[in-house]
Scaffold this active site. Structure first.
Site, PDB file in Angstrom:
ATOM      1  N   ARG A 214     -11.877  -8.902   9.465  1.00  0.00           N
ATOM      2  CA  ARG A 214     -11.043  -9.404   9.266  1.00  0.00           C
ATOM      3  C   ARG A 214     -11.669 -10.771  10.244  1.00  0.00           C
ATOM      4  O   ARG A 214     -11.035 -12.005  10.609  1.00  0.00           O
ATOM      5  CB  ARG A 214      -9.890  -9.889   7.756  1.00  0.00           C
ATOM      6  CG  ARG A 214     -10.372  -9.114   6.613  1.00  0.00           C
ATOM      7  CD  ARG A 214      -8.925  -8.609   5.713  1.00  0.00           C
ATOM      8  NE  ARG A 214      -8.853  -8.248   4.809  1.00  0.00           N
ATOM      9  CZ  ARG A 214      -8.914  -7.126   3.720  1.00  0.00           C
ATOM     10  NH1 ARG A 214      -7.832  -6.455   4.618  1.00  0.00           N
ATOM     11  NH2 ARG A 214      -8.622  -7.383   2.815  1.00  0.00           N
TER      12      ARG A 214
ATOM     13  N   HIS B  93      -3.205   0.684   8.601  1.00  0.00           N
ATOM     14  CA  HIS B  93      -3.751  -0.218   7.802  1.00  0.00           C
ATOM     15  C   HIS B  93      -2.688  -0.821   6.478  1.00  0.00           C
ATOM     16  O   HIS B  93      -2.327  -0.167   4.968  1.00  0.00           O
ATOM     17  CB  HIS B  93      -5.281   0.946   6.169  1.00  0.00           C
ATOM     18  CG  HIS B  93      -5.606   0.019   5.686  1.00  0.00           C
ATOM     19  ND1 HIS B  93      -5.953  -1.436   5.846  1.00  0.00           N
ATOM     20  CD2 HIS B  93      -6.135  -0.036   4.154  1.00  0.00           C
ATOM     21  CE1 HIS B  93      -7.113  -2.177   4.737  1.00  0.00           C
ATOM     22  NE2 HIS B  93      -6.301  -1.107   3.334  1.00  0.00           N
TER      23      HIS B  93
ATOM     24  N   ARG C 290       0.865  -0.916  -0.236  1.00  0.00           N
ATOM     25  CA  ARG C 290       0.361   0.075   0.246  1.00  0.00           C
ATOM     26  C   ARG C 290       0.439   1.352   0.145  1.00  0.00           C
ATOM     27  O   ARG C 290       0.335   2.306  -0.956  1.00  0.00           O
ATOM     28  CB  ARG C 290      -0.628  -0.121   0.919  1.00  0.00           C
ATOM     29  CG  ARG C 290      -2.081  -1.598   1.295  1.00  0.00           C
ATOM     30  CD  ARG C 290      -2.464  -0.736   1.834  1.00  0.00           C
ATOM     31  NE  ARG C 290      -3.798  -2.800   2.570  1.00  0.00           N
ATOM     32  CZ  ARG C 290      -3.724  -3.632   3.291  1.00  0.00           C
ATOM     33  NH1 ARG C 290      -1.990  -3.402   3.312  1.00  0.00           N
ATOM     34  NH2 ARG C 290      -4.101  -4.590   3.369  1.00  0.00           N
TER      35      ARG C 290
ATOM     36  N   ASP D 245      -9.109  -4.733   8.451  1.00  0.00           N
ATOM     37  CA  ASP D 245      -8.706  -5.363   9.044  1.00  0.00           C
ATOM     38  C   ASP D 245      -8.909  -6.232  10.092  1.00  0.00           C
ATOM     39  O   ASP D 245      -8.961  -7.142  10.708  1.00  0.00           O
ATOM     40  CB  ASP D 245      -7.331  -4.787   9.413  1.00  0.00           C
ATOM     41  CG  ASP D 245      -6.326  -3.902   9.118  1.00  0.00           C
ATOM     42  OD1 ASP D 245      -6.183  -4.663   7.177  1.00  0.00           O
ATOM     43  OD2 ASP D 245      -6.721  -2.716   8.452  1.00  0.00           O
TER      44      ASP D 245
END
Length: 310
Positions: free
Chosen positions: A155, A179, A92, A152
């Site tokens: 998840r 993140h 990212r 996240d």
């Protein structure tokens, strides 16, 4: 000037994440008016037409159209999901330089409209770009929210739900930090109906779950090119919290000003969200190991920021 009233949402960027997000908004009947803005106007136009054909089956009526940055003037929320996408093998943070220039232009155009609402930033790297949006917009920090670790954490809750054969909505656990690759679960606070989760898992199993959450995006990108359904639902959840003035704690990207001993960085942590944006940050009571991991995550983000802001 007070914050904009009404339930109008403007989406900038109708790619996979953006179009999944507005589909979730329509299905949940979360706003009254929805405007799609994209550099590819034909794509935005087609999405608006397609979505309108589903409104008759939605929970409530909704005005959906494609438009321009001028439509941001009276918007309650502007959601930015535009930018370069994460490619296989790319982190990212690799996206920073590409998306920083794009964001300076987007945020500038939104603010020129007279926008006085709340920014919700989804484009990766979400923490860095939320910070950039705050800097470029000049808005109070409460009104610039990053998607943070909302996905996240979802998840993690999903995996723990499977682990203990319990609905993920009954699992209370957070991923905090970047993140990205330096994120981590706060095992010391994780519980199911008040019962500690950490004590029911071995150290090895906890590490396996943390890695599975951290690497989930890479696996999905490898399989289908991008992640979008999960984050779209997370963005819809944040949107609902704002528009419905819920005052609910969600793990989002917020600006630290002394919390956790840090400042001047956007990072994922639980925060209470209401109609004004971020009402307050929930500072979790981290153990020593978690504090060290959080410090490392902050250092990662600040290291990137330093290239752009002194």
């Amino acid at each position: 000037m007070g914050i904009t009233v009404g339930n109008k949402v403007v989406l900038v960027g109708t790619g996979a994440v953006g179009s999944s997000y507005v589909y979730a908004l329509m299905n949940q009947g979360l706003c009254d008016e929805l405007v799609l803005v994209d550099v590819n106007q034909e794509k935005a136009k087609g999405d608006a037409m397609d979505l309108n054909h589903g409104v008759v089956y939605a929970p409530s009526t909704m005005t959906i159209k494609y438009g321009s940055y001028e439509d941001c003037q009276d918007a309650a929320i502007v959601v930015i999901s535009a930018g370069a996408a994460q490619k296989p093998g790319e982190t990212r943070l690799d996206l920073v330089s590409k998306n920083m220039k794009i964001f300076e232009s987007i945020v500038g155009d939104v603010m020129k409209s007279g926008f006085n609402g709340i920014f919700l930033v989804a484009t990766n790297p979400a923490d860095i770009l939320a910070y950039a949006t705050w800097k470029f917009s000049g808005l109070p920090k409460e009104r610039v929210i990053g998607s943070g670790t909302i996905l996240d954490s979802a998840r993690l809750r999903f995996l723990l739900g499977k682990e203990f054969n319990t609905a993920p909505t009954s699992v209370h656990a957070y991923i905090i930090g970047e993140h990205g690759d330096s994120q981590f679960p706060v095992w010391s606070a994780a519980n199911i109906s008040g019962v500690s989760i950490a004590s029911r898992l071995t150290d090895e199993r906890r590490e396996e779950l943390a890695v599975e959450v951290r690497d989930a995006a890479y696996k999905i990108i490898e399989s289908k090119g991008a992640t979008f359904y999960g984050i779209a639902m997370g963005l819809a959840r944040i949107t609902k919290a704002i528009l419905k003035n819920e005052q609910v704690a969600l793990p989002v990207g917020v600006l630290l000003e002394g919390e956790y001993g840090h400042q001047n960085v956007y990072i994922g942590t639980p925060a209470v969200i209401d109609r004004s944006g971020v009402k307050n940050i929930v500072e979790l009571d981290l153990d020593d190991v978690e504090k060290e991991k959080f410090n490392r995550s902050v250092d990662t983000l600040k290291g990137i920021q330093a290239h752009y802001w002194k």
